[in-house]
Design an enzyme around this catalytic site. Sequence first.
Site, PDB file in Angstrom:
ATOM      1  N   LYS A 112       0.875  -1.170   0.000  1.00  0.00           N
ATOM      2  CA  LYS A 112       0.000   0.000   0.000  1.00  0.00           C
ATOM      3  C   LYS A 112       0.910   1.217   0.000  1.00  0.00           C
ATOM      4  O   LYS A 112       1.614   1.480   0.973  1.00  0.00           O
ATOM      5  CB  LYS A 112      -0.921   0.016   1.214  1.00  0.00           C
ATOM      6  N   GLY A 173      -8.608   9.275   9.244  1.00  0.00           N
ATOM      7  CA  GLY A 173      -8.998   9.366  10.642  1.00  0.00           C
ATOM      8  C   GLY A 173      -9.994  10.451  10.971  1.00  0.00           C
ATOM      9  O   GLY A 173     -10.359  10.627  12.139  1.00  0.00           O
TER      10      GLY A 173
END
EC number: 2.8.1.10
Length: 276
Positions: A112, A173
């Site tokens: 990733k 987040g």
Amino acid sequence: MVATPDTTADVLTIAGRSFRSRLMTGTGKYRSFEQMRASIAASGCEIVTVAVRRVQTNAPGHEGLAEALDWQKIWMLPNTAGCATAEEAIRVARLGREMAKLLGQEDNNFVKLEVIPDSRYLLPDPIGTLQAAEQLVKEGFAVLPYINADPLLAKRLEEVGCATVMPLGSPIGSGQGIRNEANIRIIVENAKVPVVVDAGIGTASEAAQAMELGADALLINTAIAQAEDPARMAQAMAMATIAGRLAFQAGRIPTRSAAIASSPQTGLVGQSPATV
């Protein structure tokens, strides 16, 4: 009793490898390894991402992380979190591949890719991401790049050989949900590789929304790890991912400006015979 749909034939394929679950999860921000393991199990996910630099340096909360999960059952997705430049990300990706091999995944070339110089909003660098992706693809990596929801960048990354594209729903987040729906729709429409919505999802309804847009999969970490009951939230996210996928496949009705009756408008009480 609610019928459970059979989704076993609807597999997610990334770089030639197939997965039954379309939900990926992370390993950060959990209060304990016990919560992490319970949440991953409840989610039913098969891909779990790990921050290579934090594991390598035994960062707080990451000591022993690599050994805390059964990597015979879960596919590791090493990530380059903490890298501000393409050069750093390339080096960390190589370390991640070696880490996966040491943990028994000899054929794991997944990474990733995160190139994030912005420490406040954690927005990815499009130029650095493209530069790193080009090099890592040449080195045989299956690159899953984390990007802004930029349709042109997504297409360019696909053209250089990335295995997926991973547009953010909103900042990492933040729990703001899907703030760029129009661009994600364009990316989905144009992509010939899986589209994985990553970052910003805060609750199950937003997970379903992302899948209803046509995303192939989701990566959700903070919303699960920081929930009051992480394992229960993981289960909710898993169910929402399936529900959103089924809704996308089923095809929603068009949005209209006026109501359309669901019952026939003939034979109503009070109508004259001539109008019936």
